[in-house]
Design a protein around this motif. Structure first.
Motif, mmCIF file in Angstrom:
data_model
loop_
_atom_site.group_PDB
_atom_site.id
_atom_site.type_symbol
_atom_site.label_atom_id
_atom_site.label_comp_id
_atom_site.label_asym_id
_atom_site.label_seq_id
_atom_site.Cartn_x
_atom_site.Cartn_y
_atom_site.Cartn_z
ATOM 1 N N MET A 1 -25.129 36.151 9.779
ATOM 2 C CA MET A 1 -24.304 37.104 9.064
ATOM 3 C C MET A 1 -23.101 37.473 9.910
ATOM 4 O O MET A 1 -23.192 37.684 11.107
ATOM 5 N N SER A 2 -21.979 37.592 9.287
ATOM 6 C CA SER A 2 -20.734 37.909 9.977
ATOM 7 C C SER A 2 -20.701 39.379 10.380
ATOM 8 O O SER A 2 -21.225 40.244 9.697
ATOM 9 N N SER A 3 -20.066 39.647 11.530
ATOM 10 C CA SER A 3 -19.939 41.031 11.987
ATOM 11 C C SER A 3 -18.667 41.675 11.460
ATOM 12 O O SER A 3 -18.361 42.816 11.803
ATOM 13 N N THR A 4 -17.924 40.977 10.619
ATOM 14 C CA THR A 4 -16.668 41.499 10.077
ATOM 15 C C THR A 4 -16.968 42.616 9.093
ATOM 16 O O THR A 4 -17.732 42.443 8.150
ATOM 17 N N LYS A 5 -16.350 43.785 9.341
ATOM 18 C CA LYS A 5 -16.522 44.921 8.438
ATOM 19 C C LYS A 5 -15.376 45.030 7.446
ATOM 20 O O LYS A 5 -15.588 45.381 6.301
ATOM 21 N N PHE A 6 -14.153 44.739 7.900
ATOM 22 C CA PHE A 6 -12.984 44.872 7.051
ATOM 23 C C PHE A 6 -12.072 43.675 7.224
ATOM 24 O O PHE A 6 -11.937 43.140 8.313
ATOM 25 N N ILE A 7 -11.445 43.280 6.135
ATOM 26 C CA ILE A 7 -10.400 42.271 6.170
ATOM 27 C C ILE A 7 -9.093 43.013 5.903
ATOM 28 O O ILE A 7 -8.971 43.726 4.906
ATOM 29 N N LEU A 8 -8.152 42.851 6.822
ATOM 30 C CA LEU A 8 -6.881 43.556 6.725
ATOM 31 C C LEU A 8 -5.763 42.567 6.416
ATOM 32 O O LEU A 8 -5.603 41.571 7.115
ATOM 33 N N GLY A 9 -5.003 42.861 5.378
ATOM 34 C CA GLY A 9 -3.812 42.088 5.061
ATOM 35 C C GLY A 9 -2.590 42.900 5.443
ATOM 36 O O GLY A 9 -2.388 43.989 4.916
ATOM 37 N N LEU A 10 -1.796 42.383 6.396
ATOM 38 C CA LEU A 10 -0.606 43.096 6.864
ATOM 39 C C LEU A 10 0.631 42.517 6.198
ATOM 40 O O LEU A 10 0.846 41.298 6.231
ATOM 41 N N PHE A 11 1.440 43.400 5.620
ATOM 42 C CA PHE A 11 2.639 43.003 4.891
ATOM 43 C C PHE A 11 3.856 43.650 5.525
ATOM 44 O O PHE A 11 3.772 44.742 6.081
ATOM 45 N N GLU A 12 5.004 42.975 5.410
ATOM 46 C CA GLU A 12 6.263 43.538 5.906
ATOM 47 C C GLU A 12 6.998 44.321 4.832
ATOM 48 O O GLU A 12 7.814 45.171 5.141
ATOM 49 N N ASP A 13 6.734 44.026 3.567
ATOM 50 C CA ASP A 13 7.484 44.602 2.464
ATOM 51 C C ASP A 13 6.525 45.316 1.507
ATOM 52 O O ASP A 13 5.467 44.769 1.165
ATOM 53 N N PRO A 14 6.866 46.517 1.045
ATOM 54 C CA PRO A 14 5.965 47.216 0.127
ATOM 55 C C PRO A 14 5.804 46.505 -1.218
ATOM 56 O O PRO A 14 4.736 46.571 -1.830
ATOM 57 N N ASP A 15 6.827 45.802 -1.682
ATOM 58 C CA ASP A 15 6.708 45.082 -2.950
ATOM 59 C C ASP A 15 5.707 43.935 -2.840
ATOM 60 O O ASP A 15 4.945 43.670 -3.774
ATOM 61 N N GLU A 16 5.707 43.247 -1.697
ATOM 62 C CA GLU A 16 4.718 42.194 -1.480
ATOM 63 C C GLU A 16 3.313 42.783 -1.408
ATOM 64 O O GLU A 16 2.352 42.190 -1.901
ATOM 65 N N MET A 17 3.183 43.962 -0.794
ATOM 66 C CA MET A 17 1.877 44.605 -0.729
ATOM 67 C C MET A 17 1.400 44.979 -2.130
ATOM 68 O O MET A 17 0.227 44.775 -2.465
ATOM 69 N N LEU A 18 2.286 45.514 -2.966
ATOM 70 C CA LEU A 18 1.909 45.838 -4.344
ATOM 71 C C LEU A 18 1.505 44.592 -5.116
ATOM 72 O O LEU A 18 0.573 44.626 -5.928
ATOM 73 N N ASP A 19 2.175 43.468 -4.842
ATOM 74 C CA ASP A 19 1.791 42.191 -5.450
ATOM 75 C C ASP A 19 0.403 41.773 -4.966
ATOM 76 O O ASP A 19 -0.409 41.279 -5.740
ATOM 77 N N GLY A 20 0.134 41.992 -3.686
ATOM 78 C CA GLY A 20 -1.190 41.688 -3.136
ATOM 79 C C GLY A 20 -2.276 42.539 -3.784
ATOM 80 O O GLY A 20 -3.366 42.050 -4.092
ATOM 81 N N ILE A 21 -1.994 43.804 -4.004
ATOM 82 C CA ILE A 21 -2.953 44.684 -4.680
ATOM 83 C C ILE A 21 -3.225 44.167 -6.081
ATOM 84 O O ILE A 21 -4.381 44.097 -6.522
#
Length: 178
Positions: A1-21
Motif C-alpha cells: 500500500m502506498s504511503s501517499t496521503k495527498f496528491i497535489l497539483g500545482l498551477f501557475e494560473d488560476p484559470d488553469e486551476m479552475l480547468d483542473g477542478i
C-alpha cells in the motif's frame, strides 16, 4: 500500500486551476481542498462549499452581549441600588440603550475573533498548516485525497492535462515553516 496521503497539483494560473477542478469533477474525483495565494471569485460555488454560518454566530454573540448588558444595568440600577435622581424613573430604557449597544458590539467582536481562531485553527503561537509553501506565494494548489479508489496515475494525468506545472505525492498532511 502506498504511503501517499495527498496528491497535489500545482498551477501557475488560476484559470488553469479552475480547468483542473472542472476536469477532476467530470471524472468524479473528490477534491480535498484548494489553496491559493489570492482570492478567486466563484471558487466556493465551483467546489460546492456551503455558505458560511458566521453570521449566525455573530447574531448569537450580539444577542448574548445585549442581554448581559441590559440584565446588569437592570440589576444594578433598578433592583439592587435604585437612585431617585430628579424624580426620574429608575427603569428608563433610553438611558440603557448606549451601554447595551456598546456591549452588544463588544461581545460580537470578541466572539467573532474567538470563532475565527477556532474555525481556522490559527491560534496565536501556532505554526500555519499548508500543503505546499508556494501556495502562499505564487502557486495555485489542488489537493486530492489519495486514499480513494482512483489510481494515482489517472489523477496525475488529469492534472497534467489541465496544465499543472508540477504534481506532487505527499506522505504528510501539512508542511511546516521550520
Amino acid at each position: 500500500m502506498s504511503s501517499t496521503k495527498f496528491i497535489l497539483g500545482l498551477f501557475e494560473d488560476p484559470d488553469e486551476m479552475l480547468d483542473g477542478i472542472h476536469k477532476l469533477q467530470q471524472n468524479s474525483i473528490p477534491i480535498y481542498d484548494v489553496y491559493s495565494p489570492m482570492p478567486i471569485h466563484g471558487i466556493e460555488a465551483k467546489l460546492g462549499i456551503k455558505e458560511s454560518r458566521l453570521g449566525y454566530a455573530a447574531f448569537i454573540f450580539g444577542c448574548t452581549g445585549g442581554t448581559v448588558a441590559f440584565s446588569m444595568l437592570y440589576y444594578m440600577l433598578v433592583w439592587d441600588w435604585p437612585h431617585n435622581i430628579g424624580g426620574k424613573p429608575n427603569f428608563a430604557i433610553p438611558d440603557f440603550v448606549p451601554i447595551t449597544f456598546e456591549w452588544t458590539v463588544l461581545f460580537t467582536a470578541f466572539g467573532m475573533v474567538l470563532t475565527f481562531f477556532y474555525a481556522t485553527h490559527l491560534f496565536p503561537g501556532r505554526a500555519p498548516r499548508v500543503m505546499d509553501l508556494r501556495a502562499t506565494d505564487d502557486r495555485f494548489v489542488i489537493a486530492i485525497d489519495a486514499r480513494g479508489n482512483v489510481p494515482h496515475e489517472d489523477i496525475t494525468n488529469i492534472l497534467k492535462e489541465a496544465g499543472a506545472v508540477e504534481v506532487k505525492h505527499n506522505d504528510r498532511k501539512y508542511v511546516s515553516y521550520e
